[in-house]
Design an enzyme around this catalytic site. Structure first.
Site, PDB file in Angstrom:
ATOM      1  N   TRP A 191      46.269  45.049  25.075  1.00 42.82           N
ATOM      2  CA  TRP A 191      46.198  45.238  26.535  1.00 42.82           C
ATOM      3  C   TRP A 191      47.334  46.111  27.035  1.00 42.82           C
ATOM      4  O   TRP A 191      47.171  46.868  28.004  1.00 42.82           O
ATOM      5  CB  TRP A 191      46.137  43.899  27.271  1.00 42.82           C
ATOM      6  CG  TRP A 191      44.798  43.259  27.087  1.00 42.82           C
ATOM      7  CD1 TRP A 191      44.525  42.085  26.433  1.00 42.82           C
ATOM      8  CD2 TRP A 191      43.524  43.763  27.533  1.00 42.82           C
ATOM      9  NE1 TRP A 191      43.179  41.842  26.438  1.00 42.82           N
ATOM     10  CE2 TRP A 191      42.543  42.845  27.098  1.00 42.82           C
ATOM     11  CE3 TRP A 191      43.124  44.897  28.234  1.00 42.82           C
ATOM     12  CZ2 TRP A 191      41.170  43.032  27.367  1.00 42.82           C
ATOM     13  CZ3 TRP A 191      41.769  45.089  28.496  1.00 42.82           C
ATOM     14  CH2 TRP A 191      40.815  44.154  28.064  1.00 42.82           C
ATOM     15  N   ASP A 213      51.916  42.104  33.570  1.00 40.55           N
ATOM     16  CA  ASP A 213      50.497  41.733  33.448  1.00 40.55           C
ATOM     17  C   ASP A 213      50.442  40.289  32.963  1.00 40.55           C
ATOM     18  O   ASP A 213      50.778  39.997  31.824  1.00 40.55           O
ATOM     19  CB  ASP A 213      49.813  42.683  32.443  1.00 40.55           C
ATOM     20  CG  ASP A 213      48.343  42.345  32.215  1.00 40.55           C
ATOM     21  OD1 ASP A 213      47.856  41.324  32.749  1.00 40.55           O
ATOM     22  OD2 ASP A 213      47.671  43.112  31.478  1.00 40.55           O
ATOM     23  N   LYS A 250      40.420  34.438  33.470  1.00 46.87           N
ATOM     24  CA  LYS A 250      40.966  33.709  32.326  1.00 46.87           C
ATOM     25  C   LYS A 250      41.552  32.373  32.751  1.00 46.87           C
ATOM     26  O   LYS A 250      41.204  31.354  32.191  1.00 46.87           O
ATOM     27  CB  LYS A 250      41.995  34.565  31.604  1.00 46.87           C
ATOM     28  CG  LYS A 250      41.278  35.630  30.797  1.00 46.87           C
ATOM     29  CD  LYS A 250      42.072  36.794  30.375  1.00 46.87           C
ATOM     30  CE  LYS A 250      41.135  37.838  29.798  1.00 46.87           C
ATOM     31  NZ  LYS A 250      41.654  39.192  29.908  1.00 46.87           N
TER      32      LYS A 250
HETATM   33  C1  LIG Z   1      41.647  40.467  29.879  1.00 46.21           C
HETATM   34  C2  LIG Z   1      42.910  41.183  30.099  1.00 46.21           C
HETATM   35  C3  LIG Z   1      42.961  42.376  30.814  1.00 46.21           C
HETATM   36  C4  LIG Z   1      41.727  43.071  31.360  1.00 46.21           C
HETATM   37  O1  LIG Z   1      41.209  42.337  32.379  1.00 46.21           O
HETATM   38  P1  LIG Z   1      39.877  42.769  33.182  1.00 46.21           P
HETATM   39  O2  LIG Z   1      39.946  41.830  34.337  1.00 46.21           O
HETATM   40  O3  LIG Z   1      38.708  42.544  32.276  1.00 46.21           O
HETATM   41  O4  LIG Z   1      40.016  44.181  33.593  1.00 46.21           O
HETATM   42  C5  LIG Z   1      44.194  42.958  31.020  1.00 46.21           C
HETATM   43  N1  LIG Z   1      45.314  42.410  30.533  1.00 46.21           N
HETATM   44  C6  LIG Z   1      45.312  41.256  29.826  1.00 46.21           C
HETATM   45  C7  LIG Z   1      46.581  40.685  29.311  1.00 46.21           C
HETATM   46  C8  LIG Z   1      44.099  40.609  29.580  1.00 46.21           C
HETATM   47  O5  LIG Z   1      44.079  39.473  28.890  1.00 46.21           O
END
Ligand SMILES: *Cc1c(COP(=O)(O)O)cnc(C)c1O
Length: 365
Positions: A105, A175, A199
């Protein structure tokens, strides 16, 4: 209505929600607060909405101890759009961003930043040499970047920051998509935090953004939807917000407060993860590739070392109500995601099942 067989959903995302929240959504779906309308049908200019949204913000502020000098935004486009919005808004002076390459990511964030005209994305630290089974060494930062980008939990590789690297007073963008509110972080250590909701917060379609208010004054003129300053000025309702997703998130926030908040979640997550890691470390069939100090509490990858056996395990687990354990296609094997809504019993059932699978196989790696 017939009862539904108990299953445990280990998906990395969209992921399990608290059962109590799903039931509450069901019970008030037809008529939200006795309005005679569902939450999906009300106006985002109505007080029904604005009160719900304000309460969601208040509860999130309490859960994460977000100081008043930070704005909370409820946006769309997922974590991935933040890979673009962060550079558009904050890569303004040197146009250089320092990235900590901790896994997939982080690499996606680098790729997207490089698509923004004029922006230079520099990798200042990387875990590539350990194949991302550990966290990168602290970066040596000799100059000032517009910001440093950090992925707090590496959802695919299964590594997690417990304490932050020394970033020498740089602007920090975090993030937190896969461990927001699963682990206590100090919001003041960041200038911008973002997380896709699907998530650990709620349904897909919502992105939570937490941004230091003082930084908004420095943002350039941008298309309105891509501007944190304009989104903040319109209180995340520059256009029609994802009302249903914000509503479910608001119920999750309330549920989290009832459970004891982020510190209690962190304790439970440590306990759940420890149970699984202890078994993985003692097993002669399964193993966890990630170095102990870096192990994530929310995403636990594991392997048998034999792709065909991995496949058999995933199918057998599924037949026993333990679903979505297949690992990410980039790393193979298995992955158990143990987000806040995964109860301890789910992990106990998983470990029991793994023990019996191992016995049936005969323990030959
Ligand atoms: C899943 C994830 C993303 C991407 O997320 P989307 O909402 O599908 O764009 C970005 N960073 C991390 C750490 C993730 O786990």
């Amino acid at each position: 209505m017939g009862s539904v067989a108990q299953i445990y959903n280990f998906s990395a995302g969209p992921a399990v929600l608290p059962a109590a929240v799903v039931r509450q959504v069901q019970s008030e779906l037809v008529s939200y607060k006795n309005s005679g309308m569902s939450i999906m049908e009300i106006s985002h200019r109505s007080s029904l909405y604005t009160e719900m949204e304000a309460e969601a913000e208040r509860n999130l502020r309490e859960l994460m101890r977000i100081p008043d000098e930070y704005d909370i935004l409820f946006l769309q486009g997922g974590g991935t759009l933040q890979f673009t919005m962060a550079p558009l808004n904050f890569a303004q002076k040197t146009k250089q961003i320092g990235f900590i390459d901790s896994g997939h990511w982080a690499q996606r964030a680098i790729e997207e930043a490089r698509l923004v005209p004029g922006v230079k994305a520099k990798v200042v630290a990387s875990a590539k040499t350990t194949n991302y089974t550990s966290l990168p060494k602290d970066p040596v930062l000799q100059k000032t970047y517009d910001y440093i980008h950090l992925t707090l939990n590496n959802t695919i590789e299964g590594t997690m920051y417990r304490t932050l690297p020394d970033l020498k007073n740089q602007v920090v963008v975090g993030d937190m998509s896969s461990n927001i509110m699963a682990q206590r972080y100090n919001v003041k250590d960041f200038d911008l935090i973002y997380a896709g909701a699907q998530k650990n917060i709620g349904p897909a379609g919502l992105t939570v953004v937490i941004v230091k208010h003082s930084l908004l004054h420095t943002t350039p003129e941008l298309p309105s939807m891509l501007s944190y300053a304009k989104q903040a000025a319109k209180h995340s309702a520059l256009n029609t917000p994802p009302v249903f997703a914000i509503y479910v998130a608001s119920l999750v926030f309330k549920w989290l407060l009832q459970q004891g908040g982020v510190d209690e979640m962190q304790k439970r997550n440590e306990k759940k993860a420890q149970l699984l890691y202890d078994y993985l470390d003692s097993s002669s069939l399964f193993s966890a590739p990630v170095k102990k100090a870096a192990r994530s509490t929310t995403n636990v990858p594991f392997v048998t070392g034999n792709a065909e056996l991995d496949q058999r395990f995933v199918v057998a687990a599924q037949e026993n109500g333990l679903v979505n354990l297949k690992g990410h296609r980039l790393v193979g094997g298995m992955r158990a995601s143990l987000y806040n809504a995964m109860p301890l019993e789910g992990v106990q059932k998983l470990v029991e099942f793994m023990e019996s699978f191992e016995q049936n196989i005969g323990g030959n790696k």
